[in-house]
Motif scaffolding. Structure first.
Motif, PDB file in Angstrom:
ATOM      1  N   ILE A  57       0.842  -1.205   0.000  1.00 23.34           N
ATOM      2  CA  ILE A  57       0.000   0.000   0.000  1.00 23.34           C
ATOM      3  C   ILE A  57       0.873   1.250   0.000  1.00 23.34           C
ATOM      4  O   ILE A  57       0.573   2.239  -0.678  1.00 23.34           O
ATOM      5  N   ASN A  58       1.959   1.208   0.744  1.00 23.71           N
ATOM      6  CA  ASN A  58       2.915   2.316   0.743  1.00 23.71           C
ATOM      7  C   ASN A  58       3.420   2.562  -0.669  1.00 23.71           C
ATOM      8  O   ASN A  58       3.585   3.712  -1.099  1.00 23.71           O
ATOM      9  N   GLY A  59       3.648   1.478  -1.419  1.00 21.78           N
ATOM     10  CA  GLY A  59       4.136   1.615  -2.781  1.00 21.78           C
ATOM     11  C   GLY A  59       3.189   2.386  -3.666  1.00 21.78           C
ATOM     12  O   GLY A  59       3.564   3.374  -4.301  1.00 21.78           O
ATOM     13  N   PHE A  60       1.910   1.973  -3.708  1.00 25.34           N
ATOM     14  CA  PHE A  60       1.017   2.691  -4.624  1.00 25.34           C
ATOM     15  C   PHE A  60       0.492   3.983  -4.016  1.00 25.34           C
ATOM     16  O   PHE A  60      -0.017   4.850  -4.723  1.00 25.34           O
ATOM     17  N   HIS A  61       0.633   4.150  -2.692  1.00 24.46           N
ATOM     18  CA  HIS A  61       0.180   5.387  -2.055  1.00 24.46           C
ATOM     19  C   HIS A  61       1.211   6.490  -2.209  1.00 24.46           C
ATOM     20  O   HIS A  61       0.908   7.592  -2.672  1.00 24.46           O
ATOM     21  N   ASP A  62       2.454   6.195  -1.853  1.00 24.11           N
ATOM     22  CA  ASP A  62       3.495   7.231  -1.856  1.00 24.11           C
ATOM     23  C   ASP A  62       4.175   7.396  -3.200  1.00 24.11           C
ATOM     24  O   ASP A  62       4.582   8.488  -3.568  1.00 24.11           O
ATOM     25  N   THR A  63       4.335   6.303  -3.938  1.00 27.10           N
ATOM     26  CA  THR A  63       5.098   6.407  -5.169  1.00 27.10           C
ATOM     27  C   THR A  63       4.337   7.140  -6.254  1.00 27.10           C
ATOM     28  O   THR A  63       4.923   7.616  -7.214  1.00 27.10           O
ATOM     29  N   ALA A  64       3.024   7.260  -6.107  1.00 27.36           N
ATOM     30  CA  ALA A  64       2.276   8.110  -7.032  1.00 27.36           C
ATOM     31  C   ALA A  64       2.855   9.514  -7.027  1.00 27.36           C
ATOM     32  O   ALA A  64       2.876  10.201  -8.053  1.00 27.36           O
ATOM     33  N   ASN A  65       3.361   9.923  -5.875  1.00 22.77           N
ATOM     34  CA  ASN A  65       3.980  11.245  -5.791  1.00 22.77           C
ATOM     35  C   ASN A  65       5.280  11.296  -6.596  1.00 22.77           C
ATOM     36  O   ASN A  65       5.604  12.316  -7.208  1.00 22.77           O
ATOM     37  N   ALA A  66       6.020  10.187  -6.583  1.00 26.90           N
ATOM     38  CA  ALA A  66       7.295  10.161  -7.296  1.00 26.90           C
ATOM     39  C   ALA A  66       7.109  10.248  -8.806  1.00 26.90           C
ATOM     40  O   ALA A  66       7.933  10.831  -9.513  1.00 26.90           O
ATOM     41  N   VAL A  67       6.004   9.664  -9.316  1.00 27.49           N
ATOM     42  CA  VAL A  67       5.802   9.664 -10.764  1.00 27.49           C
ATOM     43  C   VAL A  67       4.782  10.707 -11.217  1.00 27.49           C
ATOM     44  O   VAL A  67       4.508  10.847 -12.406  1.00 27.49           O
ATOM     45  N   ALA A  68       4.229  11.459 -10.277  1.00 29.18           N
ATOM     46  CA  ALA A  68       3.156  12.398 -10.624  1.00 29.18           C
ATOM     47  C   ALA A  68       3.589  13.413 -11.672  1.00 29.18           C
ATOM     48  O   ALA A  68       2.902  13.619 -12.684  1.00 29.18           O
ATOM     49  N   THR A  69       4.739  14.042 -11.454  1.00 28.29           N
ATOM     50  CA  THR A  69       5.155  15.103 -12.370  1.00 28.29           C
ATOM     51  C   THR A  69       5.587  14.545 -13.717  1.00 28.29           C
ATOM     52  O   THR A  69       5.304  15.128 -14.766  1.00 28.29           O
ATOM     53  N   VAL A  70       6.264  13.407 -13.716  1.00 26.76           N
ATOM     54  CA  VAL A  70       6.774  12.858 -14.970  1.00 26.76           C
ATOM     55  C   VAL A  70       5.626  12.335 -15.839  1.00 26.76           C
ATOM     56  O   VAL A  70       5.694  12.374 -17.073  1.00 26.76           O
ATOM     57  N   ILE A  71       4.550  11.879 -15.198  1.00 23.08           N
ATOM     58  CA  ILE A  71       3.371  11.447 -15.955  1.00 23.08           C
ATOM     59  C   ILE A  71       2.565  12.656 -16.421  1.00 23.08           C
ATOM     60  O   ILE A  71       2.160  12.744 -17.585  1.00 23.08           O
ATOM     61  N   TYR A  72       2.351  13.596 -15.518  1.00 29.31           N
ATOM     62  CA  TYR A  72       1.530  14.756 -15.853  1.00 29.31           C
ATOM     63  C   TYR A  72       2.140  15.578 -16.999  1.00 29.31           C
ATOM     64  O   TYR A  72       1.433  16.060 -17.888  1.00 29.31           O
ATOM     65  N   THR A  73       3.495  15.697 -16.971  1.00 28.78           N
ATOM     66  CA  THR A  73       4.162  16.476 -18.016  1.00 28.78           C
ATOM     67  C   THR A  73       4.383  15.667 -19.289  1.00 28.78           C
ATOM     68  O   THR A  73       4.964  16.170 -20.256  1.00 28.78           O
ATOM     69  N   LYS A  74       3.943  14.406 -19.279  1.00 32.34           N
ATOM     70  CA  LYS A  74       4.082  13.505 -20.431  1.00 32.34           C
ATOM     71  C   LYS A  74       5.540  13.281 -20.824  1.00 32.34           C
ATOM     72  O   LYS A  74       5.865  13.062 -21.986  1.00 32.34           O
ATOM     73  N   ALA A  75       6.414  13.357 -19.819  1.00 32.93           N
ATOM     74  CA  ALA A  75       7.814  13.023 -20.060  1.00 32.93           C
ATOM     75  C   ALA A  75       7.985  11.519 -20.235  1.00 32.93           C
ATOM     76  O   ALA A  75       8.904  11.062 -20.915  1.00 32.93           O
ATOM     77  N   MET A  76       7.091  10.738 -19.622  1.00 29.03           N
ATOM     78  CA  MET A  76       7.096   9.280 -19.780  1.00 29.03           C
ATOM     79  C   MET A  76       5.657   8.798 -19.845  1.00 29.03           C
ATOM     80  O   MET A  76       4.780   9.353 -19.172  1.00 29.03           O
ATOM     81  N   PRO A  77       5.392   7.756 -20.614  1.00 26.08           N
ATOM     82  CA  PRO A  77       4.064   7.139 -20.585  1.00 26.08           C
ATOM     83  C   PRO A  77       3.811   6.550 -19.197  1.00 26.08           C
ATOM     84  O   PRO A  77       4.755   6.071 -18.546  1.00 26.08           O
ATOM     85  N   PRO A  78       2.571   6.575 -18.724  1.00 26.99           N
ATOM     86  CA  PRO A  78       2.289   6.087 -17.372  1.00 26.99           C
ATOM     87  C   PRO A  78       2.790   4.677 -17.098  1.00 26.99           C
ATOM     88  O   PRO A  78       3.383   4.423 -16.039  1.00 26.99           O
ATOM     89  N   HIS A  79       2.590   3.747 -18.046  1.00 25.09           N
ATOM     90  CA  HIS A  79       2.979   2.366 -17.771  1.00 25.09           C
ATOM     91  C   HIS A  79       4.490   2.234 -17.604  1.00 25.09           C
ATOM     92  O   HIS A  79       4.963   1.457 -16.776  1.00 25.09           O
ATOM     93  N   LEU A  80       5.255   3.002 -18.399  1.00 27.67           N
ATOM     94  CA  LEU A  80       6.718   2.956 -18.243  1.00 27.67           C
ATOM     95  C   LEU A  80       7.156   3.648 -16.962  1.00 27.67           C
ATOM     96  O   LEU A  80       8.076   3.194 -16.269  1.00 27.67           O
ATOM     97  N   ALA A  81       6.515   4.774 -16.641  1.00 29.15           N
ATOM     98  CA  ALA A  81       6.893   5.537 -15.446  1.00 29.15           C
ATOM     99  C   ALA A  81       6.707   4.700 -14.185  1.00 29.15           C
ATOM    100  O   ALA A  81       7.607   4.626 -13.338  1.00 29.15           O
ATOM    101  N   VAL A  82       5.552   4.060 -14.058  1.00 21.26           N
ATOM    102  CA  VAL A  82       5.305   3.284 -12.842  1.00 21.26           C
ATOM    103  C   VAL A  82       6.166   2.022 -12.809  1.00 21.26           C
ATOM    104  O   VAL A  82       6.588   1.579 -11.736  1.00 21.26           O
ATOM    105  N   PHE A  83       6.455   1.443 -13.987  1.00 25.03           N
ATOM    106  CA  PHE A  83       7.317   0.256 -14.005  1.00 25.03           C
ATOM    107  C   PHE A  83       8.719   0.601 -13.525  1.00 25.03           C
ATOM    108  O   PHE A  83       9.264  -0.061 -12.633  1.00 25.03           O
ATOM    109  N   PHE A  84       9.314   1.637 -14.113  1.00 24.63           N
ATOM    110  CA  PHE A  84      10.678   1.990 -13.717  1.00 24.63           C
ATOM    111  C   PHE A  84      10.735   2.572 -12.302  1.00 24.63           C
ATOM    112  O   PHE A  84      11.719   2.391 -11.586  1.00 24.63           O
TER     113      PHE A  84
END
Length: 511
Positions: free
Chosen positions: A49-76
């Motif tokens: 739960i910590n993973g999907f709760h907190d890590t959304a913050n880590a990938v939020a900007t990179v997904i929102y700015t379309k620097a990475m596709p969501p599936h790649l961002a969350v995988f890496f």
């Protein structure tokens, strides 16, 4: 009995040494076995739960700015969280475990330990799931710390212990300060980084939002260099998040194992003869250190006043029992080359002595009058003293890393939208995303170096808010109030919830 949250580099395994998890289950009663498996599942669920709760913050900007596709961002991000747990060290774990007083850590029986672990985990998981469901970037670090404080305070009330002794308040204050000041610093530093970028390249395309980039330039992705920085900084945030938060899961599993199967986990049974000798030598040198500084420490430790070897019937971590504790420890370890040769009760005694000597040494290091060089010597002795108690098996580290990494790959959408669009009145620009992520990675990295538990959520969302203010975008009052309310309520809510659960569990156990 409950242990510290530490691990060290594993020693090579010797022939014939037990290495398989199946050894956990040998000789256990059915109810203890079920409790053990359930407790381990709870800890791993918390990390997931910590993973999907907190890590959304880590990938939020990179997904929102379309620097990475969501599936790649969350995988890496999941991969880098996994690596962060494996390589992150244990400094934060020290800080978390010492929220509970050492007396509680050494004197808890199996039933009491299970009640404590299940209460704090149930409280933490409930709050994490609730804030995630509503898309609120609340802190798992806050949640866990509040839950630990709750069981410590409830334990004090149940056992008529003064509240001042129910929690390590000095450690709680230190951790509280790091959790309070890190978001403030994130807000300020991210704002300053953005101001610097605007001064350096005021007309750069990095100051556009994704919508502006698409409408004005007919481009979907950020400019190359901005995109590269966004991706690298997002993975750096994921790594430091794993290294900071993964230790908590490792520590929680060690709490479970030592509370339920103490004979196999109170000491690192894989310790080499050299490591055991280091522990024994550190104990001897500690005794010499205290005698060398008798003029300064004699009153505090009652040096020369206690009868060596005369421990009270109910052992207590009392500085005035330092001399007999040292004598008893040296006697137990005499001639020991392999912890397997010690009876189970002797292993428990050795760990109890080591924890108490370390706790007293920590208090001594803060006393006035000791020279800086002597304090440095004492710190080195403490590290050698705990070399065979501060550990975790590799399978524990791997399990936590997998749970946190896999949790990263689900449940990220709710928080990404909050971070990207609902904090500021305008969408986030590429420069704002870079500023917030660079600040977050740098600050959590520093926190790891100085063994301070901080919240990825708090630092990143504060950094985004700081860039919104610096960019004169303004803040959305409703979202900011919701986030602040979650931050403010997390500690008291989890303290109350875990304390209530622990009280109920203790009553059910008849304690």
């Amino acid at each position: 009995m409950i242990s510290s949250l530490f691990w060290h580099n594993r020693a090579p395994l010797r022939p014939g040494q037990k290495t398989f998890m199946i050894d956990l289950f040998s000789g256990l009663d059915a109810w203890v076995l079920v409790s053990l498996l359930l407790a381990l599942a709870f800890v791993l669920a918390f990390e997931f739960i910590n993973g999907f709760h907190d890590t959304a913050n880590a990938v939020a900007t990179v997904i929102y700015t379309k620097a990475m596709p969501p599936h790649l961002a969350v995988f890496f991000s999941g991969v880098f969280n996994f690596l962060g747990v494996l390589l992150g060290g244990v400094g934060v774990a020290y800080a978390i475990v010492h929220l509970l007083p050492v007396e509680l850590l050494i004197n808890v029986n199996t039933g009491h330990g299970l009640a404590m672990v299940f209460s704090l985990l149930a409280a933490a998981i409930t709050w994490n799931l609730g804030t995630w469901y509503f898309g609120i970037p609340a802190s798992s670090s806050h949640t866990l710390i509040g839950s630990i404080l709750g069981v410590g305070l409830a334990n004090a009330l149940i056992n008529d212990i003064p509240l001042a002794d129910g929690v390590n308040w000095q450690k709680a204050i230190d951790i509280g300060a790091s959790l309070v000041f890190s978001p403030m610093a994130g807000f300020l530093v991210a704002a300053l980084v953005l101001i610097g970028l605007k001064w350096w390249r005021p007309l750069s395309k990095m100051h556009k939002t994704p919508d502006q980039r698409r409408k004005l330039d007919d481009k979907k992705h950020p400019p190359f260099w901005n995109r590269l920085v966004l991706v690298i900084s997002a993975m750096a945030v994921s790594f430091v998040h794993g290294s900071n938060d993964g230790q908590k899961g490792i520590g929680l599993i060690m709490l479970v194992l030592i509370g339920i199967v103490p004979a196999q986990f109170v000491l690192d049974l894989g310790s080499t003869t050299y490591q055991i000798e280091r522990t024994r030598d550190a104990t001897l040198h500690l005794s010499q250190f205290y005698k060398r500084n008798a003029d300064t420490l004699g009153e505090f430790l009652a040096l020369g006043k206690s009868v060596e070897g005369d421990l009270p019937e109910k052992f207590r971590c009392n500085p005035q029992q330092t001399e007999p504790t040292i004598t008893a420890l040296l006697g137990t370890l005499k001639g020991v080359a392999d912890y397997h040769s010690l009876p189970a009760e002797s292993r428990i005694e050795v760990r109890r002595y080591l924890l108490c000597l370390d706790d007293t040494a920590k208090k001594v290091s803060k006393l006035p009058g000791l020279a800086a060089r002597e304090k440095a010597d004492l710190d080195k002795l403490r590290k050698d003293l705990t070399t065979t108690t501060e550990y975790a098996p590799f399978w524990v580290i791997l399990a936590v890393a997998l749970a946190l990494g896999l949790g990263t790959m689900v449940g990220w959408k709710r928080v990404v939208l909050t971070i990207g669009e609902k904090i500021g009145k305008q969408g986030m620009t590429y420069a704002q995303g870079m500023s917030a992520q660079i600040t977050t990675a740098g600050m959590i990295g520093l926190a790891n170096i100085f063994s301070l538990p901080v919240s990825t959520t708090h630092v990143l969302s504060s950094g985004v808010a700081g860039t919104m203010v610096a960019n004169k975008s303004g803040l959305q009052g409703g979202t900011v109030k919701t986030i602040l309310l979650a931050w403010i309520l997390t500690l008291p809510a989890t303290v109350a919830l875990s304390a209530g659960l622990f009280w109920l569990a203790s009553k059910a156990l008849g304690s």
